[in-house]
Design a protein around this motif. Structure first.
Motif, PDB file in Angstrom:
ATOM      1  N   ALA A  55       0.025  64.904  15.363  1.00 41.62           N
ATOM      2  CA  ALA A  55      -0.126  63.594  15.993  1.00 41.62           C
ATOM      3  C   ALA A  55      -1.559  63.069  15.898  1.00 41.62           C
ATOM      4  O   ALA A  55      -1.778  61.864  15.804  1.00 41.62           O
ATOM      5  CB  ALA A  55       0.326  63.659  17.449  1.00 41.62           C
ATOM      6  N   ALA A  56      -2.536  63.957  15.872  1.00 43.21           N
ATOM      7  CA  ALA A  56      -3.940  63.541  15.775  1.00 43.21           C
ATOM      8  C   ALA A  56      -4.248  62.842  14.454  1.00 43.21           C
ATOM      9  O   ALA A  56      -5.245  62.139  14.343  1.00 43.21           O
ATOM     10  CB  ALA A  56      -4.856  64.756  15.948  1.00 43.21           C
ATOM     11  N   HIS A  57      -3.389  63.006  13.439  1.00 45.52           N
ATOM     12  CA  HIS A  57      -3.626  62.392  12.135  1.00 45.52           C
ATOM     13  C   HIS A  57      -2.997  61.011  11.997  1.00 45.52           C
ATOM     14  O   HIS A  57      -3.135  60.364  10.958  1.00 45.52           O
ATOM     15  CB  HIS A  57      -3.122  63.307  11.016  1.00 45.52           C
ATOM     16  CG  HIS A  57      -3.872  64.583  10.929  1.00 45.52           C
ATOM     17  ND1 HIS A  57      -3.304  65.751  10.501  1.00 45.52           N
ATOM     18  CD2 HIS A  57      -5.159  64.902  11.236  1.00 45.52           C
ATOM     19  CE1 HIS A  57      -4.194  66.728  10.541  1.00 45.52           C
ATOM     20  NE2 HIS A  57      -5.327  66.228  10.988  1.00 45.52           N
ATOM     21  N   THR A  98      -0.165  57.607   8.512  1.00 43.20           N
ATOM     22  CA  THR A  98      -0.942  58.796   8.834  1.00 43.20           C
ATOM     23  C   THR A  98      -1.868  59.140   7.667  1.00 43.20           C
ATOM     24  O   THR A  98      -1.566  58.818   6.521  1.00 43.20           O
ATOM     25  CB  THR A  98      -0.009  59.982   9.170  1.00 43.20           C
ATOM     26  OG1 THR A  98      -0.790  61.140   9.451  1.00 43.20           O
ATOM     27  CG2 THR A  98       0.948  60.289   8.039  1.00 43.20           C
ATOM     28  N   GLY A  99      -2.956  59.786   7.989  1.00 43.98           N
ATOM     29  CA  GLY A  99      -3.904  60.189   6.960  1.00 43.98           C
ATOM     30  C   GLY A  99      -3.528  61.479   6.257  1.00 43.98           C
ATOM     31  O   GLY A  99      -3.961  61.736   5.137  1.00 43.98           O
ATOM     32  N   LYS A 100      -2.712  62.306   6.897  1.00 43.23           N
ATOM     33  CA  LYS A 100      -2.290  63.592   6.327  1.00 43.23           C
ATOM     34  C   LYS A 100      -0.833  63.833   6.690  1.00 43.23           C
ATOM     35  O   LYS A 100      -0.377  63.396   7.748  1.00 43.23           O
ATOM     36  CB  LYS A 100      -3.118  64.748   6.909  1.00 43.23           C
ATOM     37  CG  LYS A 100      -4.576  64.721   6.557  1.00 43.23           C
ATOM     38  CD  LYS A 100      -5.288  65.927   7.167  1.00 43.23           C
ATOM     39  CE  LYS A 100      -6.765  65.906   6.839  1.00 43.23           C
ATOM     40  NZ  LYS A 100      -7.446  67.065   7.428  1.00 43.23           N
ATOM     41  N   ALA A 101      -0.131  64.548   5.833  1.00 44.21           N
ATOM     42  CA  ALA A 101       1.251  64.925   6.117  1.00 44.21           C
ATOM     43  C   ALA A 101       1.626  66.103   5.226  1.00 44.21           C
ATOM     44  O   ALA A 101       1.174  66.201   4.084  1.00 44.21           O
ATOM     45  CB  ALA A 101       2.202  63.757   5.873  1.00 44.21           C
ATOM     46  N   ASP A 102       2.452  66.998   5.744  1.00 46.75           N
ATOM     47  CA  ASP A 102       2.937  68.129   4.962  1.00 46.75           C
ATOM     48  C   ASP A 102       4.268  67.734   4.333  1.00 46.75           C
ATOM     49  O   ASP A 102       5.337  67.961   4.897  1.00 46.75           O
ATOM     50  CB  ASP A 102       3.093  69.366   5.839  1.00 46.75           C
ATOM     51  CG  ASP A 102       3.477  70.598   5.026  1.00 46.75           C
ATOM     52  OD1 ASP A 102       3.321  70.575   3.788  1.00 46.75           O
ATOM     53  OD2 ASP A 102       3.943  71.582   5.634  1.00 46.75           O
ATOM     54  N   PRO A 150      -8.079  53.030   3.548  1.00 48.31           N
ATOM     55  CA  PRO A 150      -8.315  54.349   2.946  1.00 48.31           C
ATOM     56  C   PRO A 150      -7.853  54.419   1.493  1.00 48.31           C
ATOM     57  O   PRO A 150      -7.040  53.613   1.048  1.00 48.31           O
ATOM     58  CB  PRO A 150      -7.476  55.276   3.827  1.00 48.31           C
ATOM     59  CG  PRO A 150      -6.405  54.410   4.375  1.00 48.31           C
ATOM     60  CD  PRO A 150      -7.016  53.046   4.542  1.00 48.31           C
ATOM     61  N   GLU A 151      -8.370  55.395   0.769  1.00 53.07           N
ATOM     62  CA  GLU A 151      -7.966  55.626  -0.622  1.00 53.07           C
ATOM     63  C   GLU A 151      -6.481  55.981  -0.710  1.00 53.07           C
ATOM     64  O   GLU A 151      -5.806  55.586  -1.629  1.00 53.07           O
ATOM     65  CB  GLU A 151      -8.792  56.762  -1.233  1.00 53.07           C
ATOM     66  CG  GLU A 151     -10.249  56.436  -1.429  1.00 53.07           C
ATOM     67  CD  GLU A 151     -10.491  55.520  -2.614  1.00 53.07           C
ATOM     68  OE1 GLU A 151      -9.795  55.668  -3.639  1.00 53.07           O
ATOM     69  OE2 GLU A 151     -11.373  54.660  -2.502  1.00 53.07           O
ATOM     70  N   LEU A 152      -6.016  56.772   0.266  1.00 49.77           N
ATOM     71  CA  LEU A 152      -4.600  57.131   0.323  1.00 49.77           C
ATOM     72  C   LEU A 152      -4.186  57.317   1.770  1.00 49.77           C
ATOM     73  O   LEU A 152      -4.995  57.616   2.638  1.00 49.77           O
ATOM     74  CB  LEU A 152      -4.285  58.382  -0.502  1.00 49.77           C
ATOM     75  CG  LEU A 152      -4.717  59.747  -0.009  1.00 49.77           C
ATOM     76  CD1 LEU A 152      -3.667  60.363   0.889  1.00 49.77           C
ATOM     77  CD2 LEU A 152      -4.927  60.666  -1.199  1.00 49.77           C
ATOM     78  N   PHE A 153      -2.892  57.112   2.003  1.00 46.43           N
ATOM     79  CA  PHE A 153      -2.303  57.362   3.317  1.00 46.43           C
ATOM     80  C   PHE A 153      -0.805  57.539   3.128  1.00 46.43           C
ATOM     81  O   PHE A 153      -0.267  57.308   2.042  1.00 46.43           O
ATOM     82  CB  PHE A 153      -2.619  56.227   4.305  1.00 46.43           C
ATOM     83  CG  PHE A 153      -2.032  54.900   3.940  1.00 46.43           C
ATOM     84  CD1 PHE A 153      -0.780  54.516   4.406  1.00 46.43           C
ATOM     85  CD2 PHE A 153      -2.723  54.017   3.123  1.00 46.43           C
ATOM     86  CE1 PHE A 153      -0.232  53.290   4.063  1.00 46.43           C
ATOM     87  CE2 PHE A 153      -2.197  52.790   2.772  1.00 46.43           C
ATOM     88  CZ  PHE A 153      -0.947  52.425   3.251  1.00 46.43           C
ATOM     89  N   TYR A 154      -0.139  57.968   4.171  1.00 48.02           N
ATOM     90  CA  TYR A 154       1.295  58.196   4.147  1.00 48.02           C
ATOM     91  C   TYR A 154       1.983  57.192   5.055  1.00 48.02           C
ATOM     92  O   TYR A 154       1.498  56.902   6.147  1.00 48.02           O
ATOM     93  CB  TYR A 154       1.634  59.609   4.640  1.00 48.02           C
ATOM     94  CG  TYR A 154       1.039  60.695   3.787  1.00 48.02           C
ATOM     95  CD1 TYR A 154       1.790  61.294   2.785  1.00 48.02           C
ATOM     96  CD2 TYR A 154      -0.272  61.103   3.974  1.00 48.02           C
ATOM     97  CE1 TYR A 154       1.233  62.291   1.987  1.00 48.02           C
ATOM     98  CE2 TYR A 154      -0.828  62.097   3.182  1.00 48.02           C
ATOM     99  CZ  TYR A 154      -0.073  62.682   2.196  1.00 48.02           C
ATOM    100  OH  TYR A 154      -0.625  63.652   1.404  1.00 48.02           O
TER     101      TYR A 154
END
Length: 179
Positions: A55-57, A98-102, A150-154
């Motif tokens: 959630a922090a991402h 989000t900035g990160k995701a698995d 950002p350069e990338l995001f989800y």
């Protein structure tokens, strides 16, 4: 101040100040741990329970292409932007960013029909069960983000996610029957 027996004597005000300091430290640590609890919450794959995103991402990246926008609390994080989009097949999605995701990224790149101008997108899936999770967006090689994005995001499909707290509340233990 030392007493005649060689021991330190404490005044009542020193004792009260010491106790007050302990109370302040205790409540400070308690509030820090509650913030940390919120930050460590996860959003899970609704199909298999895999931890997709911390959630922090979660970040808010607005799009002018959104049909609707609203804010909600997700994973203990307030004011998360939820946007509704429609694809060319007339399917509607509520999406969070989000900035990160698995997730696993598809190899096929798409530049048409993007909900985020100047970004290309790839389909993403859950690495455990293959459920469609959403998309990864990267700035096009020809351009740059005009708004400093950002350069990338989800972009993740909200209906395909489950808040960890919600998942834990769904766990049901059957009654033990005695004979």
């Amino acid at each position: 101040m030392a007493s005649s027996s060689g021991r330190c004597s404490l005044s009542a005000s020193n004792v009260l100040n010491f106790l007050f300091s302990l109370i302040v430290v205790y409540f400070s640590l308690d509030s820090v741990s509650s913030v940390a609890d919120e930050i460590t919450d996860f959003l899970l794959c609704r199909k298999c329970g895999h931890e997709i995103v911390r959630a922090a991402h979660l970040i808010n990246i607005p799009s002018k292409m959104a049909l609707r926008q609203r804010n909600s609390t997700l994973g203990g994080v307030p004011e998360i932007l939820i946007q509704q989009f429609r694809n060319p097949h007339d399917t509607h999605f509520e999406v969070i960013t989000t900035g990160k995701a698995d997730v696993i990224e598809d190899l096929q790149k798409y530049s048409d029909d993007t909900w985020f101008p100047n970004y290309s997108w790839w389909i993403t899936t859950c690495p455990q069960c293959g459920q469609h999770m959403g998309w990864i967006y990267r700035i096009n090689s020809e351009g740059t983000s005009t708004d400093g994005g950002p350069e990338l995001f989800y972009g993740l499909v909200l209906d395909n996610l489950l808040d960890l707290q919600e998942a834990e509340s769904l766990i049901h233990f059957p009654k033990a029957y005695g004979f």
